[in-house]
Write an enzyme that holds these catalytic residues in place. Sequence first.
Site, mmCIF file in Angstrom:
data_model
loop_
_atom_site.group_PDB
_atom_site.id
_atom_site.type_symbol
_atom_site.label_atom_id
_atom_site.label_comp_id
_atom_site.label_asym_id
_atom_site.label_seq_id
_atom_site.Cartn_x
_atom_site.Cartn_y
_atom_site.Cartn_z
ATOM 1 N N ARG A 153 -37.939 57.727 10.832
ATOM 2 C CA ARG A 153 -38.154 56.328 11.226
ATOM 3 C C ARG A 153 -36.847 55.583 11.046
ATOM 4 O O ARG A 153 -36.187 55.739 10.010
ATOM 5 C CB ARG A 153 -39.205 55.664 10.327
ATOM 6 C CG ARG A 153 -40.597 56.199 10.491
ATOM 7 C CD ARG A 153 -41.452 55.850 9.306
ATOM 8 N NE ARG A 153 -40.899 56.405 8.068
ATOM 9 C CZ ARG A 153 -41.351 56.135 6.850
ATOM 10 N NH1 ARG A 153 -42.332 55.290 6.677
ATOM 11 N NH2 ARG A 153 -40.797 56.685 5.792
ATOM 12 N N LYS A 220 -44.917 66.338 18.437
ATOM 13 C CA LYS A 220 -44.117 65.105 18.375
ATOM 14 C C LYS A 220 -44.727 63.991 19.229
ATOM 15 O O LYS A 220 -44.962 62.874 18.764
ATOM 16 C CB LYS A 220 -42.686 65.421 18.829
ATOM 17 C CG LYS A 220 -41.794 64.211 19.005
ATOM 18 C CD LYS A 220 -41.617 63.452 17.704
ATOM 19 C CE LYS A 220 -41.037 62.097 17.932
ATOM 20 N NZ LYS A 220 -39.708 61.920 17.510
ATOM 21 N N ASN A 224 -46.559 60.445 17.733
ATOM 22 C CA ASN A 224 -46.125 59.076 18.053
ATOM 23 C C ASN A 224 -47.202 58.324 18.827
ATOM 24 O O ASN A 224 -47.449 57.140 18.580
ATOM 25 C CB ASN A 224 -44.816 59.104 18.848
ATOM 26 C CG ASN A 224 -43.601 59.133 17.933
ATOM 27 O OD1 ASN A 224 -43.745 59.263 16.715
ATOM 28 N ND2 ASN A 224 -42.413 59.031 18.496
ATOM 29 N N CYS A 276 -38.796 54.485 20.553
ATOM 30 C CA CYS A 276 -39.633 55.693 20.488
ATOM 31 C C CYS A 276 -41.042 55.467 21.019
ATOM 32 O O CYS A 276 -41.431 56.066 22.012
ATOM 33 C CB CYS A 276 -39.673 56.202 19.056
ATOM 34 S SG CYS A 276 -38.016 56.582 18.453
HETATM 35 C C1 UGA Z 1 -41.272 56.195 15.073
HETATM 36 C C2 UGA Z 1 -42.107 57.164 14.207
HETATM 37 O O1 UGA Z 1 -42.715 56.446 13.134
HETATM 38 C C3 UGA Z 1 -41.227 58.279 13.655
HETATM 39 O O2 UGA Z 1 -42.031 59.209 12.937
HETATM 40 C C4 UGA Z 1 -40.543 58.982 14.830
HETATM 41 O O3 UGA Z 1 -39.674 60.013 14.383
HETATM 42 C C5 UGA Z 1 -39.722 57.968 15.617
HETATM 43 O O4 UGA Z 1 -40.610 56.936 16.095
HETATM 44 C C6 UGA Z 1 -39.081 58.686 16.770
HETATM 45 O O5 UGA Z 1 -39.801 59.187 17.630
HETATM 46 O O6 UGA Z 1 -37.860 58.860 16.766
HETATM 47 P P1 UGA Z 1 -39.643 54.125 14.559
HETATM 48 O O7 UGA Z 1 -39.684 53.877 16.026
HETATM 49 O O8 UGA Z 1 -38.328 54.129 13.871
HETATM 50 O O9 UGA Z 1 -40.330 55.563 14.224
HETATM 51 O O10 UGA Z 1 -40.499 52.994 13.863
HETATM 52 P P2 UGA Z 1 -41.960 52.801 13.238
HETATM 53 O O11 UGA Z 1 -41.817 52.477 11.822
HETATM 54 O O12 UGA Z 1 -42.859 53.916 13.590
HETATM 55 O O13 UGA Z 1 -42.430 51.472 13.998
HETATM 56 C C7 UGA Z 1 -42.583 51.429 15.410
HETATM 57 C C8 UGA Z 1 -43.082 50.089 15.877
HETATM 58 O O14 UGA Z 1 -44.441 49.888 15.483
HETATM 59 C C9 UGA Z 1 -42.312 48.889 15.315
HETATM 60 O O15 UGA Z 1 -42.104 47.946 16.332
HETATM 61 C C10 UGA Z 1 -43.221 48.332 14.238
HETATM 62 O O16 UGA Z 1 -43.033 46.955 14.014
HETATM 63 C C11 UGA Z 1 -44.583 48.609 14.856
HETATM 64 N N1 UGA Z 1 -45.686 48.687 13.856
HETATM 65 C C12 UGA Z 1 -45.685 49.680 12.932
HETATM 66 C C13 UGA Z 1 -46.713 47.758 13.905
HETATM 67 O O17 UGA Z 1 -46.730 46.850 14.752
HETATM 68 N N2 UGA Z 1 -47.735 47.861 12.990
HETATM 69 C C14 UGA Z 1 -47.779 48.838 12.052
HETATM 70 O O18 UGA Z 1 -48.747 48.886 11.262
HETATM 71 C C15 UGA Z 1 -46.716 49.764 12.023
#
Ligand code: UGA
Length: 468
Positions: A153, A220, A224, A276
């Site tokens: 992440r 993967k 996601n 992602c």
């Molecule tokens: C995501 C996955 O969590 C990773 O496991 C994966 O490796 C990565 O994509 C990838 O494919 O490279 P990331 O995009 O860095 O990671 O961020 P996340 O923490 O997953 O958040 C994604 C989005 O969802 C953000 O905009 C966040 O604000 C939103 N989110 C997350 C929510 O709106 N609510 C939540 O409860 C959690």
Amino acid sequence: MKISVIGAGYVGLTTAACLAEIGHSVRCADNDEIKLALLRNGQLPFFEPHLEYVVSRNCNAGRLQFETTEKAVAGAEVIFICVGTPPLENGEADLSAVANVALTIAQRTTGYCLVIEKSTVPVQTGAQLKRQLQLYAGKGLKCDLVSNPEFLREGSAIQDFFHPDRIVIGVEREEAAAQLREIYRPILDQTFKCPVHAECTHTQKPAWIVTDTNSSELIKHASNSFLAMKISFINMVADLCEAVGADVTKVALGMAMDPRIGPAFLNPGIGFGGFCFPKDVQAFVRIASKAGCDFSLLKEVENINKRRIERFIEKIRQELWVIRGRKIAVLGLAFKPNTDDVRFAPALEILRSLVREGAIVSAYDPQATEKAKAVFPDVRYCASPYEAAQDAEAILITTEWQEFSNMDWDRLRKIVSRSLIVDGRNMFNPAELTSRGFHYISIGRQPAFSLDEDPPIAPSAELHSALK
Ligand code: UGA
């Protein structure tokens, strides 16, 4: 082991630096000369907590070098492919960078080579890669193709690399699995000394999952997409809560206590963004459709997510009536905290929409201002939340940076022209902000709702503590 990592983006650079940290000798390549020059100069092309430190200590120790792709590939025995797979207009992943690396490997490598596909790719890409390598290779190249998806992440990539839940590999031969196991052994056994250990919370040994290549690639995209589905689900529950007078924080907490559901990714808000989830959900729908499966469930996940922005703007409109000419402070530009990444950031969509309606916008982000400026120059970017909030008629919370939880509310109340906060991330406690003199609006919660005798705690803290 001598390892080459192709691609110095979020995944490649983190992978290269962390593999060097656990003792490998790593050559990290990129075809962007400017990026290479920056890295050789000890600078990072993006912000990621701890990464600069891990890169610099491994460069100094001589275990990490930056090269062109051609040089890094020449004679390499282990190659991680970590190049980008951005979305094409039709939603499919653009695999041209992956294909180019395969071609370079085929042309520059002889003898045995273990090629590890780490970029997020559609199922069956491994088989195509293998075919391409065989077609274009000179005599004598023998290779194993392994799928090894990343689950890093942004914002906690170093922690995720050193202390993962699982390492997944997709192989055709046991020997290739054994080689990969050797590369990851210090992490699998958790025997290395973690340079950022004090901040790492998850230190048990990761699961080692060995599958065929197709299954590994699917893991993967399915992971996601499932997480994105959770977010869209809770966002719809939040809308329902608003309609019937319930509190989504309590509903999420009640759901989270069931171990089959769990507390993670149940924070409602302005939707998921970043490089992602939006692209992977889209790509997964396309992959399924090409395979004859109509994944309409995921199409709805996308639709719900797209509607989050308009719904948030509507909340602002309901308060301000007319948006044109109103001074609005936007706090947060990155798609999530602890990164400067603004790609597909909901905050930027909100910014775009407000500017289009004629609002006078001032924006602040602790890290992402430069990147936001590059894509969206027509906004006043500020050096602090207070500068952004000066004379504002509404303060919007669009990224939940820790820094915002320590803001001086009395100071803010004195400098705004109207004490209105519209929180797109449910960062704050409604009762507390109301008691500080703000009209506080959030997502799926009652304005100042509390059944507890003690002041209620903020939702994410509540969910996080449920996690422990
Ligand atoms: C995501 C996955 O969590 C990773 O496991 C994966 O490796 C990565 O994509 C990838 O494919 O490279 P990331 O995009 O860095 O990671 O961020 P996340 O923490 O997953 O958040 C994604 C989005 O969802 C953000 O905009 C966040 O604000 C939103 N989110 C997350 C929510 O709106 N609510 C939540 O409860 C959690």
